[in-house]
Design an enzyme around this catalytic site. Structure first.
Site, PDB file in Angstrom:
ATOM      1  N   ASP A  48      -6.299  -4.747  -9.595  1.00  0.00           N
ATOM      2  CA  ASP A  48      -6.434  -6.004 -10.330  1.00  0.00           C
ATOM      3  C   ASP A  48      -7.439  -6.971  -9.714  1.00  0.00           C
ATOM      4  O   ASP A  48      -7.779  -7.978 -10.343  1.00  0.00           O
ATOM      5  CB  ASP A  48      -5.064  -6.700 -10.416  1.00  0.00           C
ATOM      6  CG  ASP A  48      -4.113  -5.922 -11.291  1.00  0.00           C
ATOM      7  OD1 ASP A  48      -4.560  -5.426 -12.334  1.00  0.00           O
ATOM      8  OD2 ASP A  48      -2.932  -5.788 -10.926  1.00  0.00           O
TER       9      ASP A  48
ATOM     10  N   HIS B 244       3.041  -7.126 -11.168  1.00  0.00           N
ATOM     11  CA  HIS B 244       2.586  -5.827 -11.705  1.00  0.00           C
ATOM     12  C   HIS B 244       1.283  -6.090 -12.459  1.00  0.00           C
ATOM     13  O   HIS B 244       0.338  -6.638 -11.889  1.00  0.00           O
ATOM     14  CB  HIS B 244       3.721  -5.256 -12.561  1.00  0.00           C
ATOM     15  CG  HIS B 244       3.574  -3.834 -12.984  1.00  0.00           C
ATOM     16  ND1 HIS B 244       2.656  -2.974 -12.442  1.00  0.00           N
ATOM     17  CD2 HIS B 244       4.239  -3.100 -13.938  1.00  0.00           C
ATOM     18  CE1 HIS B 244       2.764  -1.791 -13.016  1.00  0.00           C
ATOM     19  NE2 HIS B 244       3.710  -1.839 -13.934  1.00  0.00           N
TER      20      HIS B 244
ATOM     21  N   HIS C  56      -0.107  -3.251  -2.160  1.00  0.00           N
ATOM     22  CA  HIS C  56       0.390  -2.268  -3.121  1.00  0.00           C
ATOM     23  C   HIS C  56       1.559  -1.525  -2.495  1.00  0.00           C
ATOM     24  O   HIS C  56       1.554  -1.257  -1.295  1.00  0.00           O
ATOM     25  CB  HIS C  56      -0.728  -1.270  -3.490  1.00  0.00           C
ATOM     26  CG  HIS C  56      -0.423  -0.499  -4.720  1.00  0.00           C
ATOM     27  ND1 HIS C  56       0.313   0.659  -4.701  1.00  0.00           N
ATOM     28  CD2 HIS C  56      -0.734  -0.745  -6.012  1.00  0.00           C
ATOM     29  CE1 HIS C  56       0.439   1.096  -5.938  1.00  0.00           C
ATOM     30  NE2 HIS C  56      -0.184   0.270  -6.759  1.00  0.00           N
TER      31      HIS C  56
HETATM   32  N1  ACO Z   1      -0.372 -11.626   0.071  1.00  0.00           N
HETATM   33  C1  ACO Z   1       0.270 -11.939   1.227  1.00  0.00           C
HETATM   34  N2  ACO Z   1       1.246 -11.202   1.774  1.00  0.00           N
HETATM   35  C2  ACO Z   1       1.593 -10.079   1.125  1.00  0.00           C
HETATM   36  C3  ACO Z   1       0.968  -9.671  -0.060  1.00  0.00           C
HETATM   37  C4  ACO Z   1      -0.055 -10.497  -0.597  1.00  0.00           C
HETATM   38  N3  ACO Z   1      -0.676 -10.173  -1.716  1.00  0.00           N
HETATM   39  N4  ACO Z   1       1.509  -8.522  -0.480  1.00  0.00           N
HETATM   40  C5  ACO Z   1       2.447  -8.188   0.419  1.00  0.00           C
HETATM   41  N5  ACO Z   1       2.511  -9.131   1.391  1.00  0.00           N
HETATM   42  C6  ACO Z   1       3.378  -9.118   2.568  1.00  0.00           C
HETATM   43  C7  ACO Z   1       4.799  -9.504   2.171  1.00  0.00           C
HETATM   44  O1  ACO Z   1       5.006 -10.894   2.330  1.00  0.00           O
HETATM   45  C8  ACO Z   1       5.610  -8.669   3.137  1.00  0.00           C
HETATM   46  O2  ACO Z   1       5.604  -9.332   4.393  1.00  0.00           O
HETATM   47  P1  ACO Z   1       6.900  -9.196   5.382  1.00  0.00           P
HETATM   48  O3  ACO Z   1       7.010  -7.738   5.705  1.00  0.00           O
HETATM   49  O4  ACO Z   1       6.509 -10.047   6.549  1.00  0.00           O
HETATM   50  O5  ACO Z   1       8.056  -9.720   4.605  1.00  0.00           O
HETATM   51  C9  ACO Z   1       4.813  -7.394   3.298  1.00  0.00           C
HETATM   52  O6  ACO Z   1       3.451  -7.742   3.002  1.00  0.00           O
HETATM   53  C10 ACO Z   1       5.239  -6.273   2.361  1.00  0.00           C
HETATM   54  O7  ACO Z   1       5.250  -6.805   1.034  1.00  0.00           O
HETATM   55  P2  ACO Z   1       6.320  -6.412  -0.064  1.00  0.00           P
HETATM   56  O8  ACO Z   1       6.316  -7.423  -1.161  1.00  0.00           O
HETATM   57  O9  ACO Z   1       7.624  -6.092   0.581  1.00  0.00           O
HETATM   58  O10 ACO Z   1       5.670  -5.054  -0.563  1.00  0.00           O
HETATM   59  P3  ACO Z   1       6.005  -4.335  -1.905  1.00  0.00           P
HETATM   60  O11 ACO Z   1       5.565  -2.939  -1.747  1.00  0.00           O
HETATM   61  O12 ACO Z   1       7.427  -4.554  -2.293  1.00  0.00           O
HETATM   62  O13 ACO Z   1       5.105  -5.117  -2.997  1.00  0.00           O
HETATM   63  C11 ACO Z   1       3.261  -5.876  -4.260  1.00  0.00           C
HETATM   64  C12 ACO Z   1       3.866  -4.731  -3.427  1.00  0.00           C
HETATM   65  C13 ACO Z   1       4.297  -6.396  -5.282  1.00  0.00           C
HETATM   66  C14 ACO Z   1       2.087  -5.335  -5.049  1.00  0.00           C
HETATM   67  C15 ACO Z   1       2.826  -7.008  -3.308  1.00  0.00           C
HETATM   68  O14 ACO Z   1       1.852  -6.533  -2.409  1.00  0.00           O
HETATM   69  C16 ACO Z   1       2.299  -8.238  -4.069  1.00  0.00           C
HETATM   70  O15 ACO Z   1       3.088  -9.097  -4.482  1.00  0.00           O
HETATM   71  N6  ACO Z   1       0.948  -8.330  -4.269  1.00  0.00           N
HETATM   72  C17 ACO Z   1       0.372  -9.407  -5.035  1.00  0.00           C
HETATM   73  C18 ACO Z   1       0.543  -9.144  -6.525  1.00  0.00           C
HETATM   74  C19 ACO Z   1      -0.359  -8.036  -7.016  1.00  0.00           C
HETATM   75  O16 ACO Z   1      -1.550  -7.996  -6.741  1.00  0.00           O
HETATM   76  N7  ACO Z   1       0.237  -7.133  -7.836  1.00  0.00           N
HETATM   77  C20 ACO Z   1      -0.509  -6.022  -8.453  1.00  0.00           C
HETATM   78  C21 ACO Z   1      -0.090  -4.710  -7.863  1.00  0.00           C
HETATM   79  S1  ACO Z   1      -0.991  -3.404  -8.538  1.00  0.00           S
HETATM   80  C22 ACO Z   1      -0.318  -3.159 -10.044  1.00  0.00           C
HETATM   81  O17 ACO Z   1       0.832  -3.364 -10.289  1.00  0.00           O
HETATM   82  C23 ACO Z   1      -1.200  -2.695 -11.086  1.00  0.00           C
END
Ligand code: ACO
Length: 429
Positions: free
Chosen positions: A363, A264, A306
């Site tokens: 971010d 987050h 996201h």
């Molecule tokens: N890098 C690589 N792969 C990713 C990333 C990433 N940053 N984000 C998502 N994926 C992939 C996941 O591995 C997943 O793959 P799969 O379907 O093969 O299993 C798919 O994309 C979907 O990802 P989820 O984690 O299920 O998506 P969710 O909506 O639950 O999570 C999140 C969103 C937590 C933001 C995620 O994209 C992430 O961890 N990003 C990196 C951390 C980040 O930047 N957080 C800030 C978010 S903005 C905020 O809170 C202000």
């Protein structure tokens, strides 16, 4: 009223009302689902669940639209400062000149921190993360500034909101001074909201300091970008605590804890650490992209992806422009910006990121701006929290006045053992 028909086990059908929101989006109203069918829904992470009706923020993740109270984020960043946007979120409308001045004055008057609270800071170990101090101090405010709802509830809530908006800024600056081991600097009536914060952080008795207008402008923009984002993880935590009857200070403290997580708000710190690591390792962004795609490696591109945005996060677009603007105005270059821009380009051309609709989020560029302003990495999430504060407050207030308000209490699918007898201790393996 529009209705959807639901067929259960091929025998019985049930009508489910459809609610249409102001933007024309349709939602199934399942409030009576369990009563009617005996079933509940399963939605881990609440990706398909609307937890409330809200009038604060609208976002369209497919089109990349973000609006606070109907105003586009691009417009607000261009024409307002953070105090006006905070007022908008909390009160529901933009302040006129008189209201704006009155509010700024009020925020000034409430910005001092009880002297006894200052001693708390001094007892924290030097390596403490400022988010842990921020969360603890937010809830501690409830001991120092009691809320007596029996007297005049609305006035008491108003007072609490103003105190939070004002004192959290002082607390955030003090947590930095504690980390640096330097004496606290009190707020000053001569400065605007953001300049005041920068002065509390950076002024020194031995080196002249005046908040740089480029920093002040950038901080205003960044705080506006972070000010609200509807039912995100920390805001949901705030609403949930509020739903139990938790006071505003404790709800905000819970929000701070949720925001701290690296998935987050903690991502802004993680982004800079990731970019710096890539830089230290020779700047090979393709290697980082390959690692992020590897299912056997927990590594993710921080600042990418996201839950709601399936296109470019509009806040990331503004943050990128602001980042380039700030570095230019300060006459600085940052190799991490070059790495970030190259990483973005490579990732956006990669099939893995394209197929999963993974774009830079808010971010991705904000840390580089904070860096240019001289704010240390572990303070980035604190800056995010300062920005998100009016959003949390607005959601807590909305919950407080919500006619459909109920305690937040999801159900579960129980997958544990079925009933069994406790074996005597001698017979246990
Ligand atoms: N890098 C690589 N792969 C990713 C990333 C990433 N940053 N984000 C998502 N994926 C992939 C996941 O591995 C997943 O793959 P799969 O379907 O093969 O299993 C798919 O994309 C979907 O990802 P989820 O984690 O299920 O998506 P969710 O909506 O639950 O999570 C999140 C969103 C937590 C933001 C995620 O994209 C992430 O961890 N990003 C990196 C951390 C980040 O930047 N957080 C800030 C978010 S903005 C905020 O809170 C202000």
């Amino acid at each position: 009223m529009k209705k959807a028909e639901m067929l259960v086990e091929g025998k019985k059908t049930f009508d489910l009302p459809i609610i249409i929101d102001t933007m024309g989006n349709q939602s199934l109203d399942i409030r009576n689902l369990r009563k009617q069918t005996g079933m509940i829904t399963y939605d881990p992470g609440f990706g398909n669940t609307g937890s409330c009706q809200s009038q604060i923020t609208y976002l369209d993740g497919e089109k990349g639209i973000l609006r606070y109270r109907g105003y586009a984020i691009e417009d607000l960043v261009e024409h307002c400062d953070f105090v006006e946007v905070a007022y908008l979120l909390i009160h529901g409308y933009l302040p006129n000149k008189k209201e704006r001045e009155r509010y700024a004055d009020l925020l000034n008057r409430h910005s001092l921190l009880h002297a006894d609270m200052q001693s708390f800071f001094r007892r924290y170990p030097d390596h403490s993360h400022p988010m842990s101090i921020l969360a603890a101090m937010a809830v501690s405010l409830s001991s120092f500034y009691e809320i007596n709802l029996e007297e005049d509830p609305e006035l008491q809530i108003d007072l609490t909101v103003t105190r939070l908006m004002s004192k959290m800024r002082t607390i955030a600056a003090f947590s930095y001074r504690k980390m640096k081991g330097t004496d606290f600097v009190n707020p000053s009536y001569t400065y605007s909201y953001c300049a005041n914060y920068l002065n509390m952080m950076f002024s020194s008795p031995v080196v002249p300091y005046e908040p740089n207008p480029v920093h002040v402008k950038a901080m205003n923009k960044l705080l506006i970008l972070h000010a609200d984002h509807e039912q995100n993880c920390s805001t949901t935590a705030v609403r949930l605590i509020g739903s139990a009857g938790g006071n505003l200070y404790s709800a905000v403290s819970g929000g701070i804890c949720a925001l701290w997580g690296p998935r987050h708000g903690g991502a802004n710190q993680a982004v800079i650490e990731m970019l710096d690591q890539i830089y230290q390792d020779g700047g090979d962004v393709r290697k980082a992209v390959e690692r992020a795609k590897d299912k056997n490696d927990p590594y993710r591109l921080m600042g990418f992806g996201h839950r709601v945005y399936k296109t470019y996060d509009p806040r990331a677009k503004i943050a990128r422009e602001t980042c380039e603007e700030v570095l230019k105005e300060l006459g600085k270059r940052d190799p991490l910006l070059d790495i970030a821009e190259e990483l973005e380009q490579v990732a956006l051309e990669d099939d893995y990121f394209k197929e999963k609709n993974l774009y830079p989020n808010v971010d991705f560029y904000t840390g580089i701006i904070f860096r240019a302003m001289g704010i240390p990495t572990n303070m980035y999430t604190v800056m995010f929290a300062l920005g998100r504060l009016p959003g949390w407050i607005a959601h807590w207030l909305e919950w407080h006045h919500d006619p459909f308000e109920r305690i937040g209490r999801p159900r579960q699918l129980y997958m544990g053992p079925t009933a069994r007898a406790v074996p005597p201790i001698a017979e246990r393996e």
